[in-house]
Design a protein around this motif. Structure first.
Motif, PDB file in Angstrom:
ATOM      1  N   LEU A  50       0.847  -1.194   0.000  1.00  0.00           N
ATOM      2  CA  LEU A  50       0.000   0.000   0.000  1.00  0.00           C
ATOM      3  C   LEU A  50       0.884   1.245   0.000  1.00  0.00           C
ATOM      4  CD1 LEU A  50      -2.373  -1.331   2.769  1.00  0.00           C
ATOM      5  CD2 LEU A  50      -2.741  -1.460   0.310  1.00  0.00           C
ATOM      6  N   ASP A  51       0.834   1.982  -1.097  1.00  0.00           N
ATOM      7  CA  ASP A  51       1.571   3.247  -1.234  1.00  0.00           C
ATOM      8  C   ASP A  51       3.065   3.111  -0.951  1.00  0.00           C
ATOM      9  OD1 ASP A  51      -0.782   4.576  -1.925  1.00  0.00           O
ATOM     10  OD2 ASP A  51      -1.264   4.994   0.170  1.00  0.00           O
ATOM     11  N   ASP A  52       3.617   1.944  -1.210  1.00  0.00           N
ATOM     12  CA  ASP A  52       5.050   1.682  -1.009  1.00  0.00           C
ATOM     13  C   ASP A  52       5.517   1.968   0.414  1.00  0.00           C
ATOM     14  OD1 ASP A  52       5.008   1.024  -3.672  1.00  0.00           O
ATOM     15  OD2 ASP A  52       6.412   2.554  -4.312  1.00  0.00           O
ATOM     16  N   THR A  53       4.609   1.955   1.390  1.00  0.00           N
ATOM     17  CA  THR A  53       4.982   2.255   2.774  1.00  0.00           C
ATOM     18  C   THR A  53       4.411   1.265   3.786  1.00  0.00           C
ATOM     19  OG1 THR A  53       3.079   3.717   3.103  1.00  0.00           O
ATOM     20  CG2 THR A  53       5.136   4.741   2.342  1.00  0.00           C
ATOM     21  N   LEU A  54       3.448   0.445   3.360  1.00  0.00           N
ATOM     22  CA  LEU A  54       2.758  -0.436   4.295  1.00  0.00           C
ATOM     23  C   LEU A  54       2.436  -1.756   3.602  1.00  0.00           C
ATOM     24  CD1 LEU A  54       1.388  -0.537   7.158  1.00  0.00           C
ATOM     25  CD2 LEU A  54      -0.707   0.226   6.009  1.00  0.00           C
ATOM     26  N   SER A  63      -6.805 -24.894   4.124  1.00  0.00           N
ATOM     27  CA  SER A  63      -7.768 -25.032   3.028  1.00  0.00           C
ATOM     28  C   SER A  63      -7.961 -23.735   2.260  1.00  0.00           C
ATOM     29  CB  SER A  63      -9.114 -25.525   3.575  1.00  0.00           C
ATOM     30  OG  SER A  63      -9.686 -24.542   4.414  1.00  0.00           O
ATOM     31  N   GLY A  64      -7.178 -22.696   2.607  1.00  0.00           N
ATOM     32  CA  GLY A  64      -7.260 -21.435   1.890  1.00  0.00           C
ATOM     33  C   GLY A  64      -8.222 -20.433   2.488  1.00  0.00           C
ATOM     34  N   ARG A  65      -8.839 -20.778   3.626  1.00  0.00           N
ATOM     35  CA  ARG A  65      -9.777 -19.860   4.281  1.00  0.00           C
ATOM     36  C   ARG A  65      -9.007 -18.709   4.927  1.00  0.00           C
ATOM     37  NH1 ARG A  65     -12.645 -22.586   8.749  1.00  0.00           N
ATOM     38  NH2 ARG A  65     -11.064 -21.603  10.032  1.00  0.00           N
ATOM     39  N   VAL A  66      -9.508 -17.496   4.761  1.00  0.00           N
ATOM     40  CA  VAL A  66      -8.851 -16.303   5.291  1.00  0.00           C
ATOM     41  C   VAL A  66      -8.946 -16.295   6.813  1.00  0.00           C
ATOM     42  CG1 VAL A  66      -8.882 -13.783   5.337  1.00  0.00           C
ATOM     43  CG2 VAL A  66      -9.418 -14.996   3.217  1.00  0.00           C
ATOM     44  N   LEU A  67      -7.783 -16.112   7.442  1.00  0.00           N
ATOM     45  CA  LEU A  67      -7.731 -15.999   8.898  1.00  0.00           C
ATOM     46  C   LEU A  67      -7.591 -14.546   9.343  1.00  0.00           C
ATOM     47  CD1 LEU A  67      -5.363 -18.991   9.678  1.00  0.00           C
ATOM     48  CD2 LEU A  67      -7.868 -18.941   9.770  1.00  0.00           C
ATOM     49  N   GLY A  68      -7.143 -13.696   8.428  1.00  0.00           N
ATOM     50  CA  GLY A  68      -6.973 -12.290   8.757  1.00  0.00           C
ATOM     51  C   GLY A  68      -5.720 -11.734   8.104  1.00  0.00           C
ATOM     52  N   SER A  69      -5.474 -10.462   8.359  1.00  0.00           N
ATOM     53  CA  SER A  69      -4.314  -9.784   7.788  1.00  0.00           C
ATOM     54  C   SER A  69      -3.519  -9.120   8.899  1.00  0.00           C
ATOM     55  CB  SER A  69      -4.732  -8.728   6.768  1.00  0.00           C
ATOM     56  OG  SER A  69      -5.318  -9.332   5.651  1.00  0.00           O
ATOM     57  N   GLU A  70      -2.234  -8.996   8.652  1.00  0.00           N
ATOM     58  CA  GLU A  70      -1.317  -8.345   9.571  1.00  0.00           C
ATOM     59  C   GLU A  70      -0.717  -7.143   8.858  1.00  0.00           C
ATOM     60  OE1 GLU A  70       2.951  -9.539  11.667  1.00  0.00           O
ATOM     61  OE2 GLU A  70       1.975 -10.920  10.276  1.00  0.00           O
ATOM     62  N   LEU A  71      -0.732  -5.987   9.492  1.00  0.00           N
ATOM     63  CA  LEU A  71      -0.135  -4.791   8.906  1.00  0.00           C
ATOM     64  C   LEU A  71       1.313  -4.684   9.358  1.00  0.00           C
ATOM     65  CD1 LEU A  71      -3.010  -2.200   9.339  1.00  0.00           C
ATOM     66  CD2 LEU A  71      -2.384  -3.502   7.294  1.00  0.00           C
ATOM     67  N   ILE A  72       2.201  -4.450   8.393  1.00  0.00           N
ATOM     68  CA  ILE A  72       3.635  -4.340   8.662  1.00  0.00           C
ATOM     69  C   ILE A  72       4.140  -3.053   8.039  1.00  0.00           C
ATOM     70  CG2 ILE A  72       5.908  -5.356   8.197  1.00  0.00           C
ATOM     71  CD1 ILE A  72       4.551  -8.094   8.159  1.00  0.00           C
ATOM     72  N   ASP A  73       4.793  -2.221   8.849  1.00  0.00           N
ATOM     73  CA  ASP A  73       5.376  -0.988   8.329  1.00  0.00           C
ATOM     74  C   ASP A  73       6.889  -0.956   8.491  1.00  0.00           C
ATOM     75  OD1 ASP A  73       5.597  -0.594  11.059  1.00  0.00           O
ATOM     76  OD2 ASP A  73       4.478   1.280  11.103  1.00  0.00           O
ATOM     77  N   ASP A  74       7.481  -2.112   8.777  1.00  0.00           N
ATOM     78  CA  ASP A  74       8.935  -2.205   8.915  1.00  0.00           C
ATOM     79  C   ASP A  74       9.592  -1.795   7.600  1.00  0.00           C
ATOM     80  OD1 ASP A  74      11.520  -3.193  10.081  1.00  0.00           O
ATOM     81  OD2 ASP A  74      11.313  -4.593   8.390  1.00  0.00           O
ATOM     82  N   PRO A  75      10.444  -0.748   7.613  1.00  0.00           N
ATOM     83  CA  PRO A  75      11.027  -0.239   6.362  1.00  0.00           C
ATOM     84  C   PRO A  75      11.799  -1.290   5.566  1.00  0.00           C
ATOM     85  CG  PRO A  75      11.430   1.306   8.152  1.00  0.00           C
ATOM     86  CD  PRO A  75      10.846   0.059   8.770  1.00  0.00           C
TER      87      PRO A  75
END
Length: 100
Positions: A50-54, A63-75
């Motif tokens: 996302l915008d080359d920053t996140l 089985s491919g079921r979505v468990l969630g997302s994790e946001l990472i901003d580590d450069p």
């Protein structure tokens, strides 16, 4: 992405025109077309830049079921994903041309 597609990837593909209308640029690259020796960032997990920053890193069960997302901003992690995106962008297939 892995072929054949999991249900989630089929759902993503079907909804992509809406994302493109919102301004996203989306391309598809089957995993078997990755250059030999390329180490994919984040242990091969799905990620959205996302915008080359996140990063939003997707987590799925076996089985491919979505468990969630994790946001990472580590450069360093973001920079590695930007590098790989730039390396693969021209090889990847435009959404309008990719037929699963």
């Amino acid at each position: 992405m892995t072929e054949p597609h999991a249900p989630y990837v089929r759902w993503e593909h079907e909804g992509t025109p809406l994302n493109e209308k919102a301004g996203e640029q989306i391309r598809w690259l089957p995993r078997h077309e990755l250059p030999e020796g390329l180490s994919f960032p984040l242990a091969g997990k799905d990620w959205w830049l996302l915008d080359d920053t996140l990063l939003a890193v997707g987590h799925f069960d076996g089985s491919g079921r979505v468990l969630g997302s994790e946001l990472i901003d580590d450069p360093e992690a973001v920079a590695e994903c930007v590098r790989v995106r730039d390396l693969l962008w021209e090889t990847a297939i435009r959404h309008s041309e990719y037929k699963p």
